[in-house]
Motif scaffolding. Structure first.
Motif, PDB file in Angstrom:
ATOM      1  N   ALA A  18       0.910  -1.334   0.092  1.00 49.18           N
ATOM      2  CA  ALA A  18      -0.083  -0.109   0.050  1.00 49.18           C
ATOM      3  C   ALA A  18       0.812   1.339  -0.009  1.00 49.18           C
ATOM      4  O   ALA A  18       0.443   2.289  -0.135  1.00 49.18           O
ATOM      5  N   SER A  21       0.958   3.998  -5.028  1.00 47.11           N
ATOM      6  CA  SER A  21      -0.442   4.499  -5.200  1.00 47.11           C
ATOM      7  C   SER A  21      -1.096   3.678  -5.886  1.00 47.11           C
ATOM      8  O   SER A  21      -2.529   3.485  -5.650  1.00 47.11           O
ATOM      9  N   GLN A  24      -2.858   1.023  -3.675  1.00 52.32           N
ATOM     10  CA  GLN A  24      -3.543   1.664  -2.969  1.00 52.32           C
ATOM     11  C   GLN A  24      -4.978   1.479  -3.606  1.00 52.32           C
ATOM     12  O   GLN A  24      -6.199   0.976  -2.819  1.00 52.32           O
ATOM     13  N   ASN A  57      -1.362   3.791   5.240  1.00 44.40           N
ATOM     14  CA  ASN A  57      -0.865   3.819   3.837  1.00 44.40           C
ATOM     15  C   ASN A  57      -2.063   4.178   2.619  1.00 44.40           C
ATOM     16  O   ASN A  57      -1.978   4.626   1.858  1.00 44.40           O
ATOM     17  N   LEU A  58      -3.062   3.022   3.130  1.00 42.84           N
ATOM     18  CA  LEU A  58      -4.151   3.462   1.928  1.00 42.84           C
ATOM     19  C   LEU A  58      -4.926   4.592   2.357  1.00 42.84           C
ATOM     20  O   LEU A  58      -5.501   5.006   0.908  1.00 42.84           O
ATOM     21  N   ASN A  61      -4.844   7.758  -0.253  1.00 42.08           N
ATOM     22  CA  ASN A  61      -5.856   7.941  -1.357  1.00 42.08           C
ATOM     23  C   ASN A  61      -7.089   8.511  -0.997  1.00 42.08           C
ATOM     24  O   ASN A  61      -7.698   8.091   0.001  1.00 42.08           O
ATOM     25  N   ASN A  64      -9.935   6.143  -0.868  1.00 34.81           N
ATOM     26  CA  ASN A  64      -9.724   5.131   0.384  1.00 34.81           C
ATOM     27  C   ASN A  64     -10.159   5.876   1.753  1.00 34.81           C
ATOM     28  O   ASN A  64     -10.490   5.206   2.354  1.00 34.81           O
TER      29      ASN A  64
END
Length: 149
Positions: A18, A21, A24, A57-58, A61, A64
Motif C-alpha cells: 500500500a 499509489s 492502494q 498507507n491506504l 488515497n 480510500n
C-alpha cells in the motif's frame, strides 16, 4: 480467516504494498479494508499494528479515505490511541492524520472522541508519536465544525 501468524504476515504485506499509489486502489478494490478494520478490534497487538499501518498507507488515497471511514475504522483507531502499545498508537495516530485530510472525516474523527487522546499523546508519547498526534490535531483544527468558541 487464517492463523494469527498468517494475519500478521498478510496485513504486513498489504502495508508494504500500500506504499504504492496504484496498489492502494487495487487493495481497496480487492476488498481488504473491512478485514483490516476488523483486525483493529479483534486482532492481537501485532495484528492491530499492521492493520493500522496498512490503513494509514491506504488513506493517502482520497477515495480510500472515504471507504475506510465507511467501513467503520475511525472509532477503533481512536480507541487504539488510549489502549494500545506505543507502536500501535503511532500507527493509529498516523492513520487518523491521513484520514483527516477529508473534511467529513475531520468531523467524524472529532465526534469519535479523538481530540482528548491525541492531546494526551502530546505530553506522554515518544517524539515520533507526538509528531503524528500533532499532525492529526492540526488537520482536525482546519475544520470550522471542530472549533469551539
Amino acid at each position: 480467516s487464517g492463523t494469527a501468524g498468517a494475519k500478521v504476515w498478510a496485513a504486513g504485506a498489504l502495508a508494504n504494498l500500500a506504499a504504492n499509489s496504484d496498489n492502494q486502489v487495487a487493495i481497496a478494490k480487492a476488498g481488504a479494508i473491512p478485514p483490516l478494520v476488523a483486525l483493529l478490534t479483534t486482532g492481537t497487538a501485532e495484528q492491530k499494528e499492521k492493520a493500522a499501518r496498512t490503513l494509514w498507507n491506504l488513506a493517502v488515497n482520497s477515495d480510500n479515505q472515504v471507504a475506510i471511514a465507511k467501513a467503520g475504522a475511525i472509532p477503533p483507531l481512536v480507541a487504539l490511541l488510549s489502549s494500545a502499545t506505543a507502536v500501535v498508537k503511532d500507527k493509529a495516530a498516523g492513520a487518523l492524520w491521513s484520514l483527516a485530510s477529508n473534511s467529513d472525516n475531520q468531523v467524524a474523527i472529532a465526534k469519535a472522541g479523538a481530540i482528548p487522546p491525541l492531546v494526551a499523546l502530546l505530553s506522554s508519547a515518544t517524539a515520533v508519536v507526538k509528531d503524528k498526534a500533532a499532525g492529526a490535531l492540526w488537520s482536525l483544527a482546519s475544520n470550522s465544525d471542530n472549533k469551539v468558541a
